[in-house]
Design a protein around this motif. Structure first.
Motif, mmCIF file in Angstrom:
data_model
loop_
_atom_site.group_PDB
_atom_site.id
_atom_site.type_symbol
_atom_site.label_atom_id
_atom_site.label_comp_id
_atom_site.label_asym_id
_atom_site.label_seq_id
_atom_site.Cartn_x
_atom_site.Cartn_y
_atom_site.Cartn_z
ATOM 1 N N ASP A 1 0.825 -1.214 0.000
ATOM 2 C CA ASP A 1 0.000 0.000 0.000
ATOM 3 C C ASP A 1 0.852 1.255 0.000
ATOM 4 N N LEU A 2 1.982 1.210 0.708
ATOM 5 C CA LEU A 2 2.884 2.362 0.696
ATOM 6 C C LEU A 2 3.354 2.659 -0.725
ATOM 7 N N ILE A 3 3.784 1.617 -1.431
ATOM 8 C CA ILE A 3 4.237 1.802 -2.809
ATOM 9 C C ILE A 3 3.095 2.315 -3.678
ATOM 10 N N ASN A 4 1.926 1.721 -3.513
ATOM 11 C CA ASN A 4 0.774 2.106 -4.332
ATOM 12 C C ASN A 4 0.400 3.568 -4.125
ATOM 13 N N ASP A 5 0.468 4.019 -2.880
ATOM 14 C CA ASP A 5 0.056 5.386 -2.561
ATOM 15 C C ASP A 5 1.138 6.416 -2.869
ATOM 16 N N GLU A 6 2.394 6.050 -2.607
ATOM 17 C CA GLU A 6 3.480 7.028 -2.701
ATOM 18 C C GLU A 6 4.116 7.094 -4.085
ATOM 19 N N ALA A 7 3.820 6.123 -4.953
ATOM 20 C CA ALA A 7 4.348 6.144 -6.322
ATOM 21 C C ALA A 7 3.192 5.928 -7.287
ATOM 22 N N PRO A 8 2.305 6.909 -7.428
ATOM 23 C CA PRO A 8 1.074 6.718 -8.204
ATOM 24 C C PRO A 8 1.287 6.541 -9.704
ATOM 25 N N SER A 9 2.461 6.899 -10.219
ATOM 26 C CA SER A 9 2.722 6.710 -11.650
ATOM 27 C C SER A 9 3.276 5.320 -11.957
ATOM 28 N N LEU A 10 3.544 4.558 -10.914
ATOM 29 C CA LEU A 10 4.127 3.226 -11.056
ATOM 30 C C LEU A 10 3.009 2.208 -11.235
ATOM 31 N N ALA A 11 3.107 1.393 -12.291
ATOM 32 C CA ALA A 11 2.155 0.290 -12.474
ATOM 33 C C ALA A 11 2.633 -0.916 -11.677
ATOM 34 N N TRP A 12 1.802 -1.960 -11.682
ATOM 35 C CA TRP A 12 2.126 -3.166 -10.923
ATOM 36 C C TRP A 12 2.387 -4.348 -11.836
ATOM 37 N N GLU A 13 3.393 -5.137 -11.460
ATOM 38 C CA GLU A 13 3.550 -6.483 -11.983
ATOM 39 C C GLU A 13 3.272 -7.420 -10.805
ATOM 40 N N ILE A 14 2.093 -8.019 -10.819
ATOM 41 C CA ILE A 14 1.668 -8.882 -9.719
ATOM 42 C C ILE A 14 2.160 -10.302 -9.990
ATOM 43 N N ASP A 15 2.926 -10.833 -9.047
ATOM 44 C CA ASP A 15 3.440 -12.202 -9.133
ATOM 45 C C ASP A 15 2.601 -13.073 -8.202
ATOM 46 N N VAL A 16 1.778 -13.943 -8.804
ATOM 47 C CA VAL A 16 0.772 -14.644 -7.996
ATOM 48 C C VAL A 16 1.396 -15.657 -7.051
ATOM 49 N N HIS A 17 2.567 -16.209 -7.389
ATOM 50 C CA HIS A 17 3.246 -17.103 -6.441
ATOM 51 C C HIS A 17 3.661 -16.333 -5.188
ATOM 52 N N TRP A 18 4.300 -15.170 -5.391
ATOM 53 C CA TRP A 18 4.768 -14.405 -4.242
ATOM 54 C C TRP A 18 3.599 -13.819 -3.446
ATOM 55 N N VAL A 19 2.472 -13.568 -4.110
ATOM 56 C CA VAL A 19 1.273 -13.165 -3.369
ATOM 57 C C VAL A 19 0.888 -14.269 -2.386
ATOM 58 N N ALA A 20 0.824 -15.505 -2.891
ATOM 59 C CA ALA A 20 0.449 -16.625 -2.029
ATOM 60 C C ALA A 20 1.469 -16.821 -0.912
ATOM 61 N N ARG A 21 2.744 -16.671 -1.237
ATOM 62 C CA ARG A 21 3.779 -16.847 -0.211
ATOM 63 C C ARG A 21 3.727 -15.714 0.803
ATOM 64 N N GLY A 22 3.174 -14.577 0.409
ATOM 65 C CA GLY A 22 3.003 -13.468 1.345
ATOM 66 C C GLY A 22 1.738 -13.574 2.174
ATOM 67 N N GLY A 23 0.991 -14.676 1.995
ATOM 68 C CA GLY A 23 -0.200 -14.909 2.809
ATOM 69 C C GLY A 23 -1.454 -14.240 2.292
#
Length: 286
Positions: free
Chosen positions: A154-176
């Motif tokens: 959320d910090l990245i999303n809020d503080e770098a609004p011009s930055l898009a996301w590359e969502i890695d679904v494995h690391w999402v799962a590993r992050g709980g």
């Protein structure tokens, strides 16, 4: 329409063994001509081979990679010190996207360091946008940690609004977290997705035998991390909903990636992931 491709780091050892030109030829022949480049040296020779692969084999370069650190031998190009080189490589390869593979380790030190990274990434994203290039951030599991009561994501999303996301679904799962909900949560700024499965393993026989003999050290190490990177469809993730959520979130490219194949030939591993996605009905995206 969104495309499914390959993160080139999956076959980085084959690049060392066979060269970029042969690896790209094999991937295109295997029905995987869409490429994201990372952990492959962007030398003049390699970039020239990539340019030839566009014309000879129809290879499409969906995204290149850069770092927010000083230039280091063997690392992805530095957006801090090699900005013009990265832009030139994008122009040569027809790529309009660059992704940051992870934040510098020093940025993980504390809240102020994370915020400083966000400011630098935001400035770089705005600069690249002026050159017609989208900058995305690829997370791992640690970005799901909380600091100051807020998730780093959320910090990245809020503080770098011009930055898009590359969502890695494995690391999402590993992050709980849940991959589908995470893709929905960061839409419409999801531009890229990494597809790799989340596989759990039982202890190897030698670990069990050692524990039975009284040495439980190896078992303790295994028990703390029984997770493997896996071919799509060979682990515990639900792929139909994930791919659909990625498309709905606005992703332009979904790249098959496998950090380690544990002795399996990486071309075989990628073919298995491709076959699973075809079986799910996504052949038209390949």
């Amino acid at each position: 329409m969104a495309r499914i491709g390959v993160q080139l780091m999956t076959v980085r050892e084959k690049v060392t063994e066979l060269g970029v030109a042969e690896v790209l030829r094999r991937l295109a022949a295997a029905g995987l001509p869409v490429i994201e480049v990372s952990q492959v040296a962007m030398t003049e020779e390699n970039v020239a081979a990539m340019v030839r692969a566009r014309g000879e084999h129809g290879v499409e370069f969906g995204a290149l990679s850069g770092t927010m650190e000083a230039a280091r031998p063997g690392a992805n190009p530095s957006l801090v010190e090699e900005y013009d080189d990265v832009v030139a490589q994008c122009r040569s390869l027809g790529a309009s996207r660059v992704r940051i593979g992870m934040m510098p380790l020093t940025a993980m030190r504390d809240l102020d360091s994370i915020l400083a990274f966000c400011r630098a990434a935001e400035e770089t994203a705005q600069r690249l946008a002026e050159d017609g290039i989208q900058l995305s951030y690829h997370h791992h599991h640690v970005e799901f940690a909380r600091i100051g009561g807020r998730q780093v994501m959320d910090l990245i999303n809020d503080e770098a609004p011009s930055l898009a996301w590359e969502i890695d679904v494995h690391w999402v799962a590993r992050g709980g977290a849940d991959p589908v909900r995470t893709l929905q949560r960061f839409a419409p700024r999801v531009d890229l997705v990494h597809l790799k499965d989340f596989r759990l393993t039982l202890p190897p026989a030698e670990v069990i035998d050692a524990a039975a003999a009284g040495d439980r050290e190896a078992f303790g190490q295994f028990w703390g991390n029984p997770v493997q990177f896996a071919e799509v469809g060979s682990g515990n993730l639900e792929w139909g909903p994930i791919v659909e959520a990625g498309i709905a979130a606005g992703a332009e490219y979904l790249f098959i990636e496998q950090d380690s194949t544990y002795g399996r030939d990486p071309f075989e591993a990628l073919a298995a992931s491709r076959a699973a996605l075809v079986e799910l009905g996504y052949a038209s995206m390949l």
